[in-house]
Design a protein around this motif. Structure first.
Motif, PDB file in Angstrom:
ATOM      1  N   ASN A 119       2.373  -8.015  -2.834  1.00  0.00           N
ATOM      2  CA  ASN A 119       3.211  -7.717  -3.989  1.00  0.00           C
ATOM      3  C   ASN A 119       3.160  -8.743  -5.112  1.00  0.00           C
ATOM      4  OD1 ASN A 119       6.611  -6.943  -4.824  1.00  0.00           O
ATOM      5  ND2 ASN A 119       4.833  -5.623  -5.065  1.00  0.00           N
ATOM      6  N   CYS A 120       1.966  -9.304  -5.341  1.00  0.00           N
ATOM      7  CA  CYS A 120       1.794 -10.152  -6.528  1.00  0.00           C
ATOM      8  C   CYS A 120       0.415  -9.905  -7.141  1.00  0.00           C
ATOM      9  CB  CYS A 120       2.022 -11.625  -6.212  1.00  0.00           C
ATOM     10  SG  CYS A 120       0.955 -12.323  -4.960  1.00  0.00           S
ATOM     11  N   GLY A 121      -0.014  -8.640  -7.094  1.00  0.00           N
ATOM     12  CA  GLY A 121      -1.293  -8.286  -7.686  1.00  0.00           C
ATOM     13  C   GLY A 121      -2.322  -7.769  -6.702  1.00  0.00           C
ATOM     14  N   ARG A 122      -1.970  -7.738  -5.415  1.00  0.00           N
ATOM     15  CA  ARG A 122      -2.881  -7.205  -4.410  1.00  0.00           C
ATOM     16  C   ARG A 122      -3.048  -5.692  -4.620  1.00  0.00           C
ATOM     17  NH1 ARG A 122      -1.209  -7.215   1.946  1.00  0.00           N
ATOM     18  NH2 ARG A 122       0.471  -5.982   1.009  1.00  0.00           N
ATOM     19  N   ASN A 123      -4.279  -5.220  -4.512  1.00  0.00           N
ATOM     20  CA  ASN A 123      -4.540  -3.775  -4.598  1.00  0.00           C
ATOM     21  C   ASN A 123      -5.653  -3.457  -3.609  1.00  0.00           C
ATOM     22  OD1 ASN A 123      -5.678  -1.195  -5.316  1.00  0.00           O
ATOM     23  ND2 ASN A 123      -4.587  -1.323  -7.263  1.00  0.00           N
ATOM     24  N   VAL A 124      -5.275  -2.993  -2.424  1.00  0.00           N
ATOM     25  CA  VAL A 124      -6.264  -2.795  -1.369  1.00  0.00           C
ATOM     26  C   VAL A 124      -7.242  -1.680  -1.714  1.00  0.00           C
ATOM     27  CG1 VAL A 124      -4.911  -1.164   0.037  1.00  0.00           C
ATOM     28  CG2 VAL A 124      -6.556  -2.710   1.135  1.00  0.00           C
ATOM     29  N   GLY A 179      -2.082  -0.964   8.528  1.00  0.00           N
ATOM     30  CA  GLY A 179      -2.760  -0.782   7.251  1.00  0.00           C
ATOM     31  C   GLY A 179      -1.875  -1.232   6.104  1.00  0.00           C
ATOM     32  N   ILE A 180      -2.504  -1.644   5.016  1.00  0.00           N
ATOM     33  CA  ILE A 180      -1.794  -2.167   3.850  1.00  0.00           C
ATOM     34  C   ILE A 180      -1.219  -1.015   3.034  1.00  0.00           C
ATOM     35  CG2 ILE A 180      -2.073  -3.441   1.683  1.00  0.00           C
ATOM     36  CD1 ILE A 180      -4.279  -5.063   3.092  1.00  0.00           C
ATOM     37  N   ASP A 181      -0.010  -1.190   2.568  1.00  0.00           N
ATOM     38  CA  ASP A 181       0.659  -0.187   1.730  1.00  0.00           C
ATOM     39  C   ASP A 181      -0.144   0.061   0.452  1.00  0.00           C
ATOM     40  OD1 ASP A 181       2.579   1.439   0.491  1.00  0.00           O
ATOM     41  OD2 ASP A 181       3.668  -0.294  -0.297  1.00  0.00           O
ATOM     42  N   ARG A 182      -0.358   1.327   0.159  1.00  0.00           N
ATOM     43  CA  ARG A 182      -1.106   1.711  -1.046  1.00  0.00           C
ATOM     44  C   ARG A 182      -0.460   1.145  -2.309  1.00  0.00           C
ATOM     45  NH1 ARG A 182      -4.586   5.541  -0.700  1.00  0.00           N
ATOM     46  NH2 ARG A 182      -3.522   6.402   1.148  1.00  0.00           N
ATOM     47  N   ASN A 183       0.861   1.016  -2.304  1.00  0.00           N
ATOM     48  CA  ASN A 183       1.598   0.522  -3.468  1.00  0.00           C
ATOM     49  C   ASN A 183       2.010  -0.937  -3.329  1.00  0.00           C
ATOM     50  OD1 ASN A 183       1.614   3.144  -4.799  1.00  0.00           O
ATOM     51  ND2 ASN A 183       3.013   3.756  -3.158  1.00  0.00           N
ATOM     52  N   ASP A 184       1.438  -1.616  -2.340  1.00  0.00           N
ATOM     53  CA  ASP A 184       1.616  -3.060  -2.173  1.00  0.00           C
ATOM     54  C   ASP A 184       3.087  -3.477  -2.070  1.00  0.00           C
ATOM     55  OD1 ASP A 184       0.710  -5.659  -1.813  1.00  0.00           O
ATOM     56  OD2 ASP A 184       0.703  -6.100  -3.958  1.00  0.00           O
ATOM     57  N   TYR A 185       3.863  -2.708  -1.341  1.00  0.00           N
ATOM     58  CA  TYR A 185       5.276  -3.026  -1.111  1.00  0.00           C
ATOM     59  C   TYR A 185       6.083  -3.125  -2.412  1.00  0.00           C
ATOM     60  CZ  TYR A 185       3.997  -4.136   3.739  1.00  0.00           C
ATOM     61  OH  TYR A 185       3.535  -4.070   5.031  1.00  0.00           O
ATOM     62  N   ALA A 186       5.674  -2.349  -3.401  1.00  0.00           N
ATOM     63  CA  ALA A 186       6.501  -2.282  -4.614  1.00  0.00           C
ATOM     64  C   ALA A 186       7.894  -1.799  -4.250  1.00  0.00           C
ATOM     65  CB  ALA A 186       5.865  -1.349  -5.643  1.00  0.00           C
ATOM     66  N   ASN A 187       7.970  -0.927  -3.248  1.00  0.00           N
ATOM     67  CA  ASN A 187       9.248  -0.548  -2.643  1.00  0.00           C
ATOM     68  C   ASN A 187       9.021  -0.513  -1.136  1.00  0.00           C
ATOM     69  OD1 ASN A 187      11.593   0.530  -1.668  1.00  0.00           O
ATOM     70  ND2 ASN A 187      11.641   2.289  -3.039  1.00  0.00           N
TER      71      ASN A 187
END
Length: 322
Positions: A69-74, A125-133
């Motif tokens: 949640n600081c710019g990660r985009n899997v 697996g990593i959240d598609r929205n990077d834990y924005a919520n």
């Protein structure tokens, strides 16, 4: 099998090849880039062009260091990996407080909740929205392969201690390696003390940026604990001034050949040639390698780029906690 967990799946550690040990491949729009616009690295075509040049020189794996949640985009990391053939390891964990708003969920979540988020990134697996919520998670099939944390300049705060606990919990559960941020090497010994107290496996802990701490004795003392370090500032020292990255390598690499890795930490697009900047990510396999030869350290190339990364970033045996 000893394995490295990439965004495209697990890879035999013996097959990862030449590795950059601390990079920022994608930094998407986020609070971090609003505050620091030159951090923005989200153009897949430009990023892929740069990584193809590194691949052409023999580079095969990059350890990304942008955590939750600081710019990660899997999804973009996966796209870059597919376009370039480069193995990419994505992190979970938490970065410095400065890269998050004051009311961010990191401050409100308990140790157990943070542990759960980190473990799920690694195992599900990593959240598609990077834990924005983080209460509405859409997990991808692409998993994190390491855990990141960071400390600042003065002391390890109570909040950061909570992060340490969650990171080490996730490390013990999953066997995932740990990569840390230090500010110019500050609090590196304090990080080691935290990890030792909490029972982390120091052979799978890598502290970054400590070549910015201009003290051979300090770096030697750090390595004597059994922890590993990542040096990434060779291109940052001003022309005409002493290059402490090379000085530290000259002094310490023969003594600790199995504990030092290297990277670029090129977290600003002004460092990328594909964005019109310098010196470009090829620096590490061109200028840096040439300098190693000049100072009589070329025999350590495989340790720095292959042997150490394949061991340090491999998973160790985890234990069940939940």
């Amino acid at each position: 099998m000893s394995f490295i967990r990439t965004v495209l799946g697990d890879v035999d550690a013996e097959d990862i090849g030449i590795t950059y040990s601390h990079e920022h491949i994608i930094i998407d729009e986020s609070f971090a880039t609003l505050e620091n616009p030159d951090f923005l690295l989200n153009d897949v075509e430009k990023v892929s062009k740069e990584l193809k040049e590194v691949f052409h020189l023999g580079g095969r794996t990059m350890i990304d260091a942008m955590p939750a949640n600081c710019g990660r985009n899997v999804s973009k990391l996966v796209e870059v990996s597919l376009k370039t053939g480069m193995n990419i390891v994505a992190p979970t964990g938490i970065h410095l407080e400065v890269y998050y708003p004051d009311d961010h969920w990191r401050y409100h979540y308990s140790e157990d909740q943070l542990t759960r988020l980190f473990v799920d990134d690694i195992t599900l697996g990593i959240d598609r929205n990077d834990y924005a919520n983080p209460l509405e998670v859409d997990r991808t099939e692409h998993k994190a392969g390491l855990i990141k944390l960071a400390t600042g300049d003065d002391k390890i705060t109570a909040h950061q201690e909570k992060i340490f606990h969650a990171v080490v919990n996730a490390h013990k559960i999953t066997g995932a390696p740990i990569l840390t941020h230090t500010n110019y090497g500050a609090l590196a010994m304090e990080q080691v003390e935290q990890f030792s107290k909490l029972g982390a496996d120091l052979s799978h802990v890598v502290l970054s940026h400590v070549d910015r701490y201009k003290d051979v004795g300090y770096n030697r003392e750090l390595l004597q604990t059994g922890v590993n370090v990542e040096y990434d500032s060779a291109f940052r020292w001003s022309m005409g001034k002493e290059n402490w990255t090379y000085k530290l390598l000259e002094a310490l690499l023969p003594e600790f050949p199995n504990q030092i890795t290297v990277g670029m930490d090129a977290a600003r697009h002004t460092y990328w040639k594909s964005y019109g900047g310098n010196p470009g990510l090829i620096f590490l396999l061109t200028t840096f390698v040439d300098e190693l030869e000049k100072i009589g350290l070329s025999q350590y190339f495989n340790d720095l780029f292959v042997n150490n990364p394949k061991r340090l970033f491999a998973f160790s045996l985890g234990t069940s906690w939940f």
